[in-house]
Motif scaffolding. Structure first.
Motif, PDB file in Angstrom:
ATOM      1  N   LYS A  98       0.828  -1.207   0.000  1.00  0.00           N
ATOM      2  CA  LYS A  98       0.000   0.000   0.000  1.00  0.00           C
ATOM      3  C   LYS A  98       0.861   1.256   0.000  1.00  0.00           C
ATOM      4  CE  LYS A  98      -1.953   3.222   3.071  1.00  0.00           C
ATOM      5  NZ  LYS A  98      -1.581   3.801   4.367  1.00  0.00           N
ATOM      6  N   LEU A  99       1.906   1.284   0.834  1.00  0.00           N
ATOM      7  CA  LEU A  99       2.773   2.455   0.915  1.00  0.00           C
ATOM      8  C   LEU A  99       3.585   2.649  -0.355  1.00  0.00           C
ATOM      9  CD1 LEU A  99       3.996   2.125   4.612  1.00  0.00           C
ATOM     10  CD2 LEU A  99       2.459   3.866   3.688  1.00  0.00           C
ATOM     11  N   LEU A 100       4.008   1.544  -0.972  1.00  0.00           N
ATOM     12  CA  LEU A 100       4.747   1.643  -2.230  1.00  0.00           C
ATOM     13  C   LEU A 100       3.870   2.217  -3.343  1.00  0.00           C
ATOM     14  CD1 LEU A 100       6.759  -1.717  -2.182  1.00  0.00           C
ATOM     15  CD2 LEU A 100       7.686   0.597  -1.949  1.00  0.00           C
ATOM     16  N   LEU A 101       2.644   1.733  -3.438  1.00  0.00           N
ATOM     17  CA  LEU A 101       1.728   2.243  -4.452  1.00  0.00           C
ATOM     18  C   LEU A 101       1.338   3.692  -4.168  1.00  0.00           C
ATOM     19  CD1 LEU A 101      -0.604  -0.880  -4.807  1.00  0.00           C
ATOM     20  CD2 LEU A 101       1.050  -0.063  -6.494  1.00  0.00           C
ATOM     21  N   GLN A 102       1.172   4.003  -2.915  1.00  0.00           N
ATOM     22  CA  GLN A 102       0.738   5.336  -2.507  1.00  0.00           C
ATOM     23  C   GLN A 102       1.803   6.398  -2.802  1.00  0.00           C
ATOM     24  OE1 GLN A 102       0.051   5.806   1.761  1.00  0.00           O
ATOM     25  NE2 GLN A 102      -1.908   6.778   1.341  1.00  0.00           N
ATOM     26  N   ASN A 103       3.074   6.004  -2.710  1.00  0.00           N
ATOM     27  CA  ASN A 103       4.173   6.963  -2.842  1.00  0.00           C
ATOM     28  C   ASN A 103       5.065   6.704  -4.053  1.00  0.00           C
ATOM     29  OD1 ASN A 103       4.065   8.521  -0.068  1.00  0.00           O
ATOM     30  ND2 ASN A 103       3.849   6.361   0.457  1.00  0.00           N
ATOM     31  N   GLN A 104       4.593   5.907  -5.001  1.00  0.00           N
ATOM     32  CA  GLN A 104       5.453   5.508  -6.109  1.00  0.00           C
ATOM     33  C   GLN A 104       5.903   6.695  -6.968  1.00  0.00           C
ATOM     34  OE1 GLN A 104       3.568   2.995  -9.083  1.00  0.00           O
ATOM     35  NE2 GLN A 104       1.544   3.622  -8.381  1.00  0.00           N
ATOM     36  N   ARG A 236       6.829  15.829   9.515  1.00  0.00           N
ATOM     37  CA  ARG A 236       6.288  16.275   8.243  1.00  0.00           C
ATOM     38  C   ARG A 236       4.958  15.581   7.975  1.00  0.00           C
ATOM     39  NH1 ARG A 236       9.574  20.165   6.315  1.00  0.00           N
ATOM     40  NH2 ARG A 236      11.351  18.766   6.108  1.00  0.00           N
ATOM     41  N   GLY A 237       3.921  16.358   7.719  1.00  0.00           N
ATOM     42  CA  GLY A 237       2.594  15.799   7.451  1.00  0.00           C
ATOM     43  C   GLY A 237       1.753  15.599   8.688  1.00  0.00           C
ATOM     44  N   PHE A 238       2.258  16.033   9.843  1.00  0.00           N
ATOM     45  CA  PHE A 238       1.534  15.817  11.092  1.00  0.00           C
ATOM     46  C   PHE A 238       0.219  16.591  11.140  1.00  0.00           C
ATOM     47  CE2 PHE A 238       0.689  17.219  15.498  1.00  0.00           C
ATOM     48  CZ  PHE A 238       0.471  15.983  16.086  1.00  0.00           C
ATOM     49  N   THR A 288     -11.383   9.096   4.327  1.00  0.00           N
ATOM     50  CA  THR A 288     -10.250   9.890   4.804  1.00  0.00           C
ATOM     51  C   THR A 288      -8.931   9.489   4.147  1.00  0.00           C
ATOM     52  OG1 THR A 288      -9.890   8.341   6.661  1.00  0.00           O
ATOM     53  CG2 THR A 288     -11.341  10.238   7.050  1.00  0.00           C
ATOM     54  N   TYR A 289      -8.982   8.533   3.231  1.00  0.00           N
ATOM     55  CA  TYR A 289      -7.748   8.026   2.618  1.00  0.00           C
ATOM     56  C   TYR A 289      -6.944   9.115   1.904  1.00  0.00           C
ATOM     57  CZ  TYR A 289      -4.573   4.763   0.335  1.00  0.00           C
ATOM     58  OH  TYR A 289      -3.448   4.090  -0.075  1.00  0.00           O
ATOM     59  N   PRO A 290      -7.572  10.038   1.162  1.00  0.00           N
ATOM     60  CA  PRO A 290      -6.787  11.095   0.513  1.00  0.00           C
ATOM     61  C   PRO A 290      -5.948  11.909   1.498  1.00  0.00           C
ATOM     62  CG  PRO A 290      -8.985  11.026  -0.417  1.00  0.00           C
ATOM     63  CD  PRO A 290      -8.994  10.108   0.770  1.00  0.00           C
ATOM     64  N   LEU A 291      -6.457  12.130   2.705  1.00  0.00           N
ATOM     65  CA  LEU A 291      -5.683  12.861   3.706  1.00  0.00           C
ATOM     66  C   LEU A 291      -4.461  12.059   4.144  1.00  0.00           C
ATOM     67  CD1 LEU A 291      -8.541  14.333   5.950  1.00  0.00           C
ATOM     68  CD2 LEU A 291      -7.440  15.324   3.939  1.00  0.00           C
ATOM     69  N   ASP A 292      -4.634  10.747   4.232  1.00  0.00           N
ATOM     70  CA  ASP A 292      -3.508   9.886   4.573  1.00  0.00           C
ATOM     71  C   ASP A 292      -2.455   9.934   3.466  1.00  0.00           C
ATOM     72  OD1 ASP A 292      -2.288   7.667   6.232  1.00  0.00           O
ATOM     73  OD2 ASP A 292      -2.584   6.589   4.340  1.00  0.00           O
ATOM     74  N   THR A 293      -2.916   9.957   2.216  1.00  0.00           N
ATOM     75  CA  THR A 293      -1.983  10.034   1.094  1.00  0.00           C
ATOM     76  C   THR A 293      -1.154  11.309   1.160  1.00  0.00           C
ATOM     77  OG1 THR A 293      -3.405   8.717  -0.360  1.00  0.00           O
ATOM     78  CG2 THR A 293      -1.795  10.158  -1.418  1.00  0.00           C
ATOM     79  N   VAL A 294      -1.788  12.430   1.435  1.00  0.00           N
ATOM     80  CA  VAL A 294      -1.076  13.701   1.540  1.00  0.00           C
ATOM     81  C   VAL A 294      -0.056  13.646   2.676  1.00  0.00           C
ATOM     82  CG1 VAL A 294      -1.292  16.172   1.987  1.00  0.00           C
ATOM     83  CG2 VAL A 294      -2.991  15.010   0.575  1.00  0.00           C
ATOM     84  N   SER A 295      -0.460  13.066   3.803  1.00  0.00           N
ATOM     85  CA  SER A 295       0.452  12.949   4.942  1.00  0.00           C
ATOM     86  C   SER A 295       1.678  12.128   4.581  1.00  0.00           C
ATOM     87  CB  SER A 295      -0.284  12.313   6.130  1.00  0.00           C
ATOM     88  OG  SER A 295       0.598  12.067   7.206  1.00  0.00           O
ATOM     89  N   ARG A 296       1.461  10.981   3.923  1.00  0.00           N
ATOM     90  CA  ARG A 296       2.586  10.111   3.545  1.00  0.00           C
ATOM     91  C   ARG A 296       3.477  10.798   2.511  1.00  0.00           C
ATOM     92  NH1 ARG A 296       2.421   5.525   7.065  1.00  0.00           N
ATOM     93  NH2 ARG A 296       0.235   4.997   7.377  1.00  0.00           N
ATOM     94  N   ARG A 297       2.879  11.502   1.568  1.00  0.00           N
ATOM     95  CA  ARG A 297       3.679  12.187   0.548  1.00  0.00           C
ATOM     96  C   ARG A 297       4.496  13.317   1.174  1.00  0.00           C
ATOM     97  NH1 ARG A 297       1.765  11.206  -4.808  1.00  0.00           N
ATOM     98  NH2 ARG A 297       3.444  12.618  -5.461  1.00  0.00           N
ATOM     99  N   LYS A 326      -7.031  11.077  -9.015  1.00  0.00           N
ATOM    100  CA  LYS A 326      -6.980   9.624  -8.823  1.00  0.00           C
ATOM    101  C   LYS A 326      -5.786   9.209  -7.978  1.00  0.00           C
ATOM    102  CE  LYS A 326      -6.960   5.303 -11.455  1.00  0.00           C
ATOM    103  NZ  LYS A 326      -6.918   4.703 -12.817  1.00  0.00           N
ATOM    104  N   THR A 327      -4.722   9.981  -8.021  1.00  0.00           N
ATOM    105  CA  THR A 327      -3.498   9.646  -7.283  1.00  0.00           C
ATOM    106  C   THR A 327      -3.744   9.569  -5.782  1.00  0.00           C
ATOM    107  OG1 THR A 327      -2.150  10.710  -8.977  1.00  0.00           O
ATOM    108  CG2 THR A 327      -1.122  10.369  -6.834  1.00  0.00           C
ATOM    109  N   PHE A 328      -4.691  10.329  -5.294  1.00  0.00           N
ATOM    110  CA  PHE A 328      -4.958  10.343  -3.853  1.00  0.00           C
ATOM    111  C   PHE A 328      -5.451   8.990  -3.348  1.00  0.00           C
ATOM    112  CE2 PHE A 328      -5.385  14.903  -4.868  1.00  0.00           C
ATOM    113  CZ  PHE A 328      -4.480  15.414  -3.954  1.00  0.00           C
ATOM    114  N   TYR A 329      -5.887   8.112  -4.259  1.00  0.00           N
ATOM    115  CA  TYR A 329      -6.380   6.794  -3.859  1.00  0.00           C
ATOM    116  C   TYR A 329      -5.438   5.672  -4.289  1.00  0.00           C
ATOM    117  CZ  TYR A 329     -10.802   8.419  -1.990  1.00  0.00           C
ATOM    118  OH  TYR A 329     -11.761   9.016  -1.199  1.00  0.00           O
ATOM    119  N   ASN A 330      -4.220   6.010  -4.667  1.00  0.00           N
ATOM    120  CA  ASN A 330      -3.241   4.968  -4.967  1.00  0.00           C
ATOM    121  C   ASN A 330      -2.993   4.115  -3.724  1.00  0.00           C
ATOM    122  OD1 ASN A 330      -2.914   5.769  -7.586  1.00  0.00           O
ATOM    123  ND2 ASN A 330      -0.947   6.786  -7.287  1.00  0.00           N
TER     124      ASN A 330
END
Length: 364
Positions: A98-104, A236-238, A288-297, A326-330
């Motif tokens: 999940k993290l690899l796809l989210q931040n690829q 970062r992203g907190f 809330t997944y898009p917010l998690d994506t922004v935090s991880r990025r 669409k990237t926010f749901y990778n």
């Protein structure tokens, strides 16, 4: 499967005399890999239909800190931590994918990945081929420390609040205190979440000059980040995760009447009730997944990251402009599989625990 369903249904009918392990342990806060989104939710759910803004709860309810119902002893805490470690180990491979796809996208820009993954299976196959099967658990130690530390902190808060029997807990005070406790817990363990993300996304490519990993372990992540960015780099992203916390609390409040309705209808069907609960859980997770994506990025910009976001708003704007919404749901599919694996393992543990307990009862 029918025998399992029948057995679990029978157990539900005899709950007053023989409570299930699932009734004794409040597992919900640890199902998600964003462990702080739901700490405030249980208290709102328990009070929502009967409590007004001026209602009083005395003493502070156990759900205040998302603690198990039976947390009066250190032994129960140790048992939960062991079970928690097992649950996280089962779901860890899905979490890394999940993290690899989210931040690829950021991994590609850093030069450590030549082309994007084509999906969950391709990510699994590529990672195993280039790094070995055990690499799927990379970052597992740091991620487990996040959840274990959060559980221990909640246990400490619970031990403190249960002694405040003379305190008048109004609905507003309980909710506000719950969110404050959640935010404080997240602040304390966020560096471990950062380390887990950086380790999981540290791709090792074969046959190139980037074959060596960027980080050699959790301590190395802290050392290099502090050297390049200071303490700010670990957080970062907190700020976006705090917004995620508030959003999930609001969603939980809105969905709770429907959840209670279906839980009541299916109260005698253990498996169906868990399926409904899982459905509501995933709904909140995906909202809330898009917010998690922004935090991880945002985490990926610390250290030697090639992409630098000036702020959360800048990150959202840049990702939307250059990569699309669409990237926010990778990686969302991998997170659903991780939660499903976690839930299935939990149900299996409940069943095994009940079988062992029945065997002991028959001996007497």
């Amino acid at each position: 499967m029918e025998n399992l369903a029948a057995r679990l249904s029978w157990r539900m009918e005899h709950e007053p005399l023989h409570p299930l392990i699932s009734q004794k342990i409040h597992w919900q806060p640890d199902l998600s890999f964003r462990p702080f989104n739901y700490t405030a939710a249980p208290i709102i759910e328990n009070m929502g239909s009967t409590a007004g803004t001026s209602s009083v709860v005395k003493p502070s309810p156990p759900a205040f800190v998302g603690a198990p119902m039976e947390k009066s002893s250190k032994a129960s805490l140790i048992k939960e931590l062991v079970a928690l470690g097992l649950l996280k180990a089962v779901a860890a491979p899905f979490e890394r994918v999940k993290l690899l796809l989210q931040n690829q996208k950021d991994i590609i820009k850093s030069g450590r990945l030549h082309k994007p993954y084509n999906g969950i299976l391709h990510c699994f196959a590529t990672t195993i081929r280039n790094e070995g099967i055990f690499s799927l658990w990379r970052g597992y130690t740091a991620m487990t420390m996040v959840h274990v530390s959060a559980t221990v902190i909640r246990f400490g808060i619970f031990q403190y609040t249960k002694n405040l029997d003379d305190t008048q807990w109004s609905y507003t005070r309980v909710v506000v205190s719950s969110y404050v406790a959640s935010a404080a817990t997240q602040f304390l363990v966020y560096p471990f979440l950062y380390a887990a993300t950086r380790m999981a996304t540290d791709v090792k490519t074969i046959g190139s000059n980037t074959g060596d990993r960027q980080f050699n372990g959790m301590i190395d992540v802290f050392r290099k980040t502090l050297k390049s960015d200071g303490i700010v780099g670990l957080y970062r992203g907190f700020n976006i995760t705090l917004g995620e916390l508030v959003m999930m609390g609001a969603l939980s409040k809105g969905l709770n009447p429907w959840k209670q309705h279906y839980s009541y209808i299916l109260r005698n069907n253990f498996l169906s009730r868990h399926m409904v609960d899982f459905g509501f859980w995933i709904s909140g997770n995906m909202a809330t997944y898009p917010l998690d994506t922004v935090s991880r990025r945002m985490m990926m910009t610390s250290g030697s990251g090639t992409v630098k976001y000036k702020s959360t708003v800048h990150a959202i704007g840049q990702i939307t402009k250059t990569e699309g919404v669409k990237t926010f749901y990778n990686g969302a599919g991998a997170e659903i599989l991780a939660c499903a694996a976690n839930r299935a393992t939990l149900l299996l543990m409940i069943y095994v625990a009940d079988v062992i307990r029945d065997a002991k009862e028959k001996q007497y």
